[in-house]
Design an enzyme around this catalytic site. Structure first.
Site, mmCIF file in Angstrom:
data_model
loop_
_atom_site.group_PDB
_atom_site.id
_atom_site.type_symbol
_atom_site.label_atom_id
_atom_site.label_comp_id
_atom_site.label_asym_id
_atom_site.label_seq_id
_atom_site.Cartn_x
_atom_site.Cartn_y
_atom_site.Cartn_z
ATOM 1 N N GLU A 44 -20.930 27.428 4.560
ATOM 2 C CA GLU A 44 -20.155 28.177 3.575
ATOM 3 C C GLU A 44 -19.240 27.228 2.790
ATOM 4 O OE1 GLU A 44 -17.937 31.357 5.272
ATOM 5 O OE2 GLU A 44 -19.706 32.383 6.093
ATOM 6 N N GLN A 102 -36.525 31.651 -15.686
ATOM 7 C CA GLN A 102 -36.975 33.047 -15.582
ATOM 8 C C GLN A 102 -36.031 33.896 -16.434
ATOM 9 O OE1 GLN A 102 -38.857 34.212 -11.569
ATOM 10 N NE2 GLN A 102 -37.300 32.723 -10.980
ATOM 11 N N ASP A 174 -45.263 21.206 -26.294
ATOM 12 C CA ASP A 174 -45.904 22.518 -26.217
ATOM 13 C C ASP A 174 -45.442 23.365 -27.397
ATOM 14 O OD1 ASP A 174 -43.317 23.454 -25.542
ATOM 15 O OD2 ASP A 174 -43.746 23.236 -23.410
ATOM 16 N N LYS A 197 -51.099 23.218 -25.531
ATOM 17 C CA LYS A 197 -51.514 23.122 -24.126
ATOM 18 C C LYS A 197 -51.557 24.505 -23.515
ATOM 19 C CE LYS A 197 -47.034 22.915 -21.902
ATOM 20 N NZ LYS A 197 -46.031 22.161 -21.177
ATOM 21 N N ARG A 199 -50.951 26.471 -19.561
ATOM 22 C CA ARG A 199 -50.363 26.258 -18.239
ATOM 23 C C ARG A 199 -51.000 27.249 -17.263
ATOM 24 N NH1 ARG A 199 -45.787 23.679 -16.592
ATOM 25 N NH2 ARG A 199 -44.963 23.423 -18.696
ATOM 26 N N ASP A 227 -38.773 18.332 -15.588
ATOM 27 C CA ASP A 227 -38.667 18.664 -14.172
ATOM 28 C C ASP A 227 -39.581 17.735 -13.362
ATOM 29 O OD1 ASP A 227 -38.359 19.766 -11.688
ATOM 30 O OD2 ASP A 227 -38.939 21.784 -12.247
#
Length: 316
Positions: A44, A102, A174, A197, A199, A227
């Protein structure tokens, strides 16, 4: 900066990127606030703020990078503590906003984590957010508080302007990054090309087509983050095969997880130019990587917010 102009300004930081926080504090001319951010034995987060913040304009500088969950919790706990300590305004300064990939439901039963994190930061007590190069522009609308989205492209463009640009072409890796690549190309004053491209699954990309002329050119591939580096290194190999003279790459956020460093080291990429929104540990500091500081831009933005001046004028 006159001392009276910043006497009510406080800078705090967690453990995500203390070096960047120190650079920002030095730019503004203040000391890092006294706070101890540690962990209990069970993991914690333990926080102690060792100075009064009552009535102050307080800024918490914390990227939500690896370890993402620890750094996010540090941010939330620090914002909550400062709000409860009666800071007049708490601004979350997030150079790298994690959980941003996301940002919508592309298939059934998927979360929208970018919105979830926005809700958590707001509920913790942040009155404002200062971020840099959000992965998707619509994330700004996920917050019900003011958000200033800073841009890393001018910093990268200034670096390339000092080089010979006569043979340069900026390439988007992309279709989703076309607007970003176009902005960089316009800042530098060079043409634009696009890699088409597909994916088939996360962290796997296949180059299909190339739009634009790159034969015999010095190519700069541009993205907001790198990444695992599969997209950028695969794109570099495709560009060399299609006649590019040389390939460099740039991004704002060097996530560089998993096999990224090995891929970049063994790729045709001559140089990767990035910023310090995410700290690079010593084992990731290879010769091919050049790191530029975002501290002056963020520091100037903090001063403008503190003085109730326009932040967007920084990029006009």
């Amino acid at each position: 900066m006159a001392e009276n102009d910043i006497k009510n300004l406080r800078i705090f930081t967690g453990n995500a990127n203390p070096e960047l926080a120190q650079e920002i504090a030095d730019y503004i001319g203040v000391k890092i606030g006294a706070a101890k951010v540690k962990q209990f034995s069970d993991g914690e987060i333990s926080l102690i703020v060792d100075e009064s913040v009552r009535g102050t304009d307080t800024y918490v500088i914390q990227s939500t990078c690896t370890p993402v969950n620890d750094n996010l919790m540090e941010l939330l706990i620090m914002v909550d503590a400062l709000r409860r300590a009666s800071a007049r305004r708490v601004t979350a300064v997030i150079p790298y906003y994690g959980y941003a990939r996301q940002d919508r439901k592309s298939r059934g039963r998927e979360p929208i984590t970018a919105k979830l994190v926005a809700n958590m930061i707001t509920q913790a007590g942040a009155r404002r957010v200062l971020a840099m190069d959000l992965h998707a522009a619509q994330i700004q609308g996920f917050f019900d508080i003011p958000l200033d989205n800073m841009y890393g492209l001018p910093i990268l463009a200034d670096y390339y302007k000092k080089k010979d640009t006569s043979n340069m072409v900026v390439v988007s890796p992309d279709m989703g990054g076309v607007a970003r690549a176009r902005n960089l190309a316009e800042h530098i004053g060079v043409p634009l090309a696009i890699i088409d491209k597909r994916r088939p699954r996360p962290n796997v990309a296949e180059v299909m087509n190339l739009i634009g002329d790159i034969e015999g050119k010095d190519v700069i591939m541009c993205d907001d983050m790198i990444d695992t580096a599969g997209t950028i290194t695969g794109g570099a190999e495709a560009l060399i095969k299609r006649g590019a003279k040389s390939v460099s790459a740039c991004c704002t956020h060097p996530v560089l997880s998993g096999p990224a460093i090995e891929r970049i080291a063994n790729s045709p990429i001559d140089e990767l130019v990035t910023t310090n929104t995410i700290p690079l540990p010593e084992e990731k500091r290879i010769d091919k990587i050049k790191v530029l500081s975002v501290a002056p831009v963020i520091g100037e933005a903090i001063l403008r917010i503190h003085q109730d001046r326009s932040v967007s004028e920084l990029f006009d």
